[in-house]
Design a protein around this motif. Structure first.
Motif, PDB file in Angstrom:
ATOM      1  N   VAL A   1      -5.576  -0.072   7.955  1.00 40.08           N
ATOM      2  CA  VAL A   1      -5.458  -0.183   9.277  1.00 40.08           C
ATOM      3  C   VAL A   1      -5.540   0.998   9.927  1.00 40.08           C
ATOM      4  O   VAL A   1      -5.170   2.254   9.408  1.00 40.08           O
ATOM      5  N   ALA A   2      -5.270   1.073  11.269  1.00 43.11           N
ATOM      6  CA  ALA A   2      -5.211   2.251  12.268  1.00 43.11           C
ATOM      7  C   ALA A   2      -3.768   2.680  12.370  1.00 43.11           C
ATOM      8  O   ALA A   2      -2.697   1.625  12.090  1.00 43.11           O
ATOM      9  N   GLU A   3      -3.541   3.798  12.379  1.00 40.56           N
ATOM     10  CA  GLU A   3      -2.106   4.426  12.285  1.00 40.56           C
ATOM     11  C   GLU A   3      -1.100   3.698  13.176  1.00 40.56           C
ATOM     12  O   GLU A   3      -0.077   3.435  13.070  1.00 40.56           O
ATOM     13  N   GLY A   4      -1.916   3.370  14.526  1.00 41.43           N
ATOM     14  CA  GLY A   4      -1.023   2.756  15.763  1.00 41.43           C
ATOM     15  C   GLY A   4      -0.627   1.287  15.091  1.00 41.43           C
ATOM     16  O   GLY A   4       0.488   0.923  15.517  1.00 41.43           O
ATOM     17  N   THR A   5      -1.342   0.797  14.244  1.00 42.47           N
ATOM     18  CA  THR A   5      -1.180  -0.683  13.755  1.00 42.47           C
ATOM     19  C   THR A   5       0.414  -0.759  13.180  1.00 42.47           C
ATOM     20  O   THR A   5       1.181  -1.638  13.186  1.00 42.47           O
ATOM     21  N   LEU A   6       0.610   0.505  12.218  1.00 40.60           N
ATOM     22  CA  LEU A   6       1.731   0.416  11.591  1.00 40.60           C
ATOM     23  C   LEU A   6       3.016   0.222  12.542  1.00 40.60           C
ATOM     24  O   LEU A   6       4.117  -0.568  12.054  1.00 40.60           O
ATOM     25  N   PHE A   7       2.948   0.924  13.783  1.00 46.99           N
ATOM     26  CA  PHE A   7       4.254   0.852  14.429  1.00 46.99           C
ATOM     27  C   PHE A   7       4.183  -0.447  15.473  1.00 46.99           C
ATOM     28  O   PHE A   7       5.078  -0.501  16.140  1.00 46.99           O
TER      29      PHE A   7
ATOM     30  N   THR B   1       2.960  10.591   4.432  1.00 52.04           N
ATOM     31  CA  THR B   1       2.804  10.336   5.939  1.00 52.04           C
ATOM     32  C   THR B   1       2.270   9.195   6.259  1.00 52.04           C
ATOM     33  O   THR B   1       1.558   8.327   5.789  1.00 52.04           O
ATOM     34  N   THR B   2       2.353   8.822   7.677  1.00 50.93           N
ATOM     35  CA  THR B   2       1.829   7.604   8.244  1.00 50.93           C
ATOM     36  C   THR B   2       0.282   7.465   8.378  1.00 50.93           C
ATOM     37  O   THR B   2      -0.002   6.506   8.050  1.00 50.93           O
TER      38      THR B   2
ATOM     39  N   ASP C   1      10.488   5.347   8.089  1.00 52.81           N
ATOM     40  CA  ASP C   1      11.622   4.967   7.137  1.00 52.81           C
ATOM     41  C   ASP C   1      11.706   3.305   7.101  1.00 52.81           C
ATOM     42  O   ASP C   1      11.917   3.015   5.935  1.00 52.81           O
ATOM     43  N   ALA C   2      11.209   2.707   8.048  1.00 54.89           N
ATOM     44  CA  ALA C   2      11.416   1.226   7.907  1.00 54.89           C
ATOM     45  C   ALA C   2      10.259   0.569   6.897  1.00 54.89           C
ATOM     46  O   ALA C   2      10.286  -0.359   6.083  1.00 54.89           O
ATOM     47  N   ILE C   3       9.209   1.497   7.129  1.00 57.09           N
ATOM     48  CA  ILE C   3       8.023   1.020   6.105  1.00 57.09           C
ATOM     49  C   ILE C   3       8.457   1.432   4.567  1.00 57.09           C
ATOM     50  O   ILE C   3       8.258   0.533   3.673  1.00 57.09           O
TER      51      ILE C   3
ATOM     52  N   ALA D   1       0.861  -1.128  -0.076  1.00 49.22           N
ATOM     53  CA  ALA D   1      -0.102   0.022  -0.084  1.00 49.22           C
ATOM     54  C   ALA D   1       0.925   1.094   0.069  1.00 49.22           C
ATOM     55  O   ALA D   1       0.555   2.263  -0.456  1.00 49.22           O
ATOM     56  N   THR D   2       1.817   1.167   0.484  1.00 48.38           N
ATOM     57  CA  THR D   2       3.015   2.253   0.487  1.00 48.38           C
ATOM     58  C   THR D   2       3.583   2.731  -0.631  1.00 48.38           C
ATOM     59  O   THR D   2       3.963   3.891  -1.079  1.00 48.38           O
ATOM     60  N   LEU D   3       4.004   1.649  -1.620  1.00 45.33           N
ATOM     61  CA  LEU D   3       4.678   1.810  -2.722  1.00 45.33           C
ATOM     62  C   LEU D   3       3.811   3.093  -3.607  1.00 45.33           C
ATOM     63  O   LEU D   3       4.606   3.902  -4.050  1.00 45.33           O
TER      64      LEU D   3
END
Length: 203
Positions: free
Chosen positions: A36-42, A26-27, A49-51, A13-15
């Motif tokens: 997903v919820a933004e908190g799920t990313l982390f 942005t996240t 940067d890792a994403i 989804a990020t690409l």
């Protein structure tokens, strides 16, 4: 969905967002695109940067590109096959250029170019025409790679008007007809032919 599957879905989804916004994505945008919820990313990535790195790595993974090449039917006419190969290489290079442009000054990950793997695919695709080829599949790969790379360069492609059909014709036919066979020189007469015996004049 497992953690690995979640990570993969977020990277995919990020690409497109990275291509559109660069590293300014942005996240929140990533979370919305991934559903997903933004908190799920982390919970699955350390930081943004890792994403981004995971998204780039997923795009550069060569497996899907090689699978696209293998889907070309070896039984198709040679020039059509070469055209389809050039199209796929062009799209691949254009995508890589876009990703690298989006990264800006951020370190660029290495691109895996396993020449042996690609040449093996070319050998399979060109096997029906091997007796017709003047060069081995490895050289055909080199030709295709050069023309597709050049045609995908953003600042160069806009100055040429060659489509993939014309590039395929260039690879398959070159730019000149085969030269006609040289005519025999008049003086090139064999000197070792047997001669008839001449009689001595009567006295």
């Amino acid at each position: 969905m497992s953690v690995d599957e979640r990570r993969e879905a977020i990277a995919r989804a990020t690409l497109p967002l990275l291509m559109a916004h660069g590293r300014d994505v942005t996240t929140r945008q990533i979370a919305e695109a991934a559903g997903v919820a933004e908190g799920t990313l982390f919970r699955v990535y350390e930081n943004k940067d890792a994403i981004v790195d995971a998204a780039v790595a997923a795009y550069l993974e060569p497996g899907p590109f090689r699978a696209e090449l293998r889907r070309i039917d070896p039984g198709l006419p040679l020039e059509l096959k070469v055209r389809m190969i050039i199209d796929r290489f062009h799209d691949r290079f254009a995508g890589i250029f876009g990703v690298f442009a989006a990264l800006g000054t951020h370190p660029r990950p290495p691109v895996d170019v396993n020449v042996d793997a690609i040449v093996a695919i070319f050998a399979e695709l060109l096997e029906p025409e091997l007796e017709r080829l003047r060069v081995p599949p490895a050289t055909v790969f080199a030709f295709v790679r050069v023309v597709a790379f050049a045609s995908a360069l953003p600042h160069f492609s806009s100055t040429i008007s060659l489509d993939s059909a014309e590039l395929a014709s260039l690879v398959c036919r070159g730019i000149a007809h085969d030269p006609p066979p040289a005519a025999a020189e008049p003086s090139a007469i064999p000197t070792d032919l047997p001669t008839t015996e001449r009689s001595e004049p009567c006295s």
